[in-house]
Design an enzyme around this catalytic site. Sequence first.
Site, short mmCIF file in Angstrom:
data_model
loop_
_atom_site.label_atom_id
_atom_site.label_comp_id
_atom_site.label_asym_id
_atom_site.label_seq_id
_atom_site.Cartn_x
_atom_site.Cartn_y
_atom_site.Cartn_z
N TYR A 152 5.10 87.17 -65.52
CA TYR A 152 5.98 87.06 -66.89
C TYR A 152 6.74 88.00 -67.21
O TYR A 152 7.55 88.38 -68.07
CB TYR A 152 5.08 86.49 -67.78
N LYS A 209 -6.69 84.11 -57.52
CA LYS A 209 -6.25 83.59 -56.11
C LYS A 209 -6.66 84.89 -55.28
O LYS A 209 -5.62 85.42 -54.60
CB LYS A 209 -4.84 83.09 -55.91
N ASP A 242 -6.94 77.31 -56.87
CA ASP A 242 -6.68 75.69 -56.18
C ASP A 242 -7.86 74.60 -56.34
O ASP A 242 -7.95 73.50 -56.71
CB ASP A 242 -6.18 75.92 -54.76
N ASP A 266 -1.09 79.04 -67.66
CA ASP A 266 -0.02 78.05 -68.16
C ASP A 266 -0.25 76.89 -67.27
O ASP A 266 -0.22 75.76 -68.10
CB ASP A 266 1.41 78.80 -67.66
N ASP A 270 -1.79 72.68 -68.59
CA ASP A 270 -0.98 71.35 -68.73
C ASP A 270 -2.04 70.31 -68.04
O ASP A 270 -1.95 69.30 -68.48
CB ASP A 270 0.34 71.42 -67.98
C1 IPM Z 1 3.88 77.66 -72.71
C2 IPM Z 1 5.18 77.56 -71.99
C3 IPM Z 1 5.89 78.72 -71.83
C4 IPM Z 1 5.11 79.48 -70.81
C5 IPM Z 1 7.38 78.80 -71.35
C6 IPM Z 1 8.22 78.10 -72.34
C7 IPM Z 1 7.90 80.03 -71.31
O1 IPM Z 1 5.31 76.72 -70.85
O2 IPM Z 1 3.72 78.04 -73.59
O3 IPM Z 1 2.79 76.78 -72.00
O4 IPM Z 1 5.25 79.62 -69.78
O5 IPM Z 1 4.01 80.18 -71.16
MN MN Z 2 3.40 75.80 -70.42
#
Ligand code: IPM
Ligand code: MN
Length: 371
Positions: A152, A209, A242, A266, A270
Amino acid sequence: MYWYVHDFTMHVLPFSCVSTKKRIAIIPGDGIGQEVIPQAVKVIEASGAAVQMTQFDWSAERYLADGMTIPSDGFTILGRDFDAILVGAFGDPRVPSNIHAKEILLGMRFKMDLYANVRPVRLLDAGLCPLKGVETKDIDFVVIRENTEGVYVDVGGVFKQGTPDEIAVQEDVNTRKGVERIIRYAFEYCKRNKKLDGSPRHRVLMTDKANVMTYAHGLWQRVFKEVSREYPEITAEHMYVDALCMQMVRDPRQFDVVVTNNMFGDIITDLAAGLQGGLGMAASGNIHPGKTSMFEPVHGSAPTIAGKNLANPFGAILTAAMMLNHLGLTREAEKIEAAVLQAVRQKKTTQDIGGTLGTSDVGAWVAGQVK
Ligand code: IPM
Ligand code: MN
Ligand code: NAD
């Protein structure tokens, strides 16, 4: 609540009076951030928490209007004049470069050095989980994501762009200091925090990884071994990322505290949000102990549902509770969490998790419960 800050001098007055109220900066941002954050604010107000909230309009809209993402002294102001920051989301199809998200959101994480992205993964109701045979007690872990380094950091470049010889490089930056502090944070978190059922946490799992990224994640491996020796009472474990993705779906019961780098954190959060009922359910904090920290739901601006009163506000409301907890307003935080649980149980929810209510009705219902 103070609205719209274009000129910061307007807001000097409220802070010049002596007050024990916690000062919270509110940045709804883009898309559904504009819908879910007002619900979180409504619920905070209903909880009676001693806070003073000031809203900032930093967003794609503002950027498109006058080219500003965040003022040059924005981070100084946030760090100096506020105890915490509550954020919605950034991302707008009208700003394909995503420059404002980078400058505002990643700006806060990097420039305010909010190195620990704490993302709790909790299942409030068994019916929310897409997995078979899972009970609420089976999913109660936390992902501690490194938040200031990794891929990042924007080190790299594109050379010979547009030619057949084009080269694109994006470096994965991992510092000894950065890796050590996030791993230590994970162990300390494990030591100090209990599960929802009151039982102690006792395992920290690092995921990476290292079998491929031998330099970058080799550093994580060495530091993890070293730091884990300082915590003999905590079981230190490892899984390649993975394999972890597969395990998270097959058997989420096995996870307790998971620590990882910026990008893997990140991605896996999700996936973990999916276990909780979707992105609308997941909360997070961007924390530097002792400094002004920032709280935001895990989800993004969801442009396809924005403006339709469809967005699930629970992620934002639970994020607000997390922030109040962090500020020491634990009673108010508990009330809010209990109200969200009731809303889920009584199906006072948006459509994404099986209800029939709109975003604002859900917010109003939860606010009514916490009063
Ligand atoms: C998160 C988002 C951000 C990230 C993006 C919008 C920069 O996906 O906060 O999870 O990748 O950290
Ligand atoms: Mn995210
Ligand atoms: P997203 O999280 O916005 O949406 C992913 C999916 O989840 C969509 O189907 C969306 O409708 C659904 N969803 C998300 N939040 C929801 C909620 N509260 N209630 C109901 N459904 C919800 O991710 P995306 O579509 O990949 O990204 C959209 C934009 O948001 C992009 O510009 C992205 O960069 C940005 N983004 C920002 C943040 C942030 O600011 N923290 C986080 C993730 C993505």
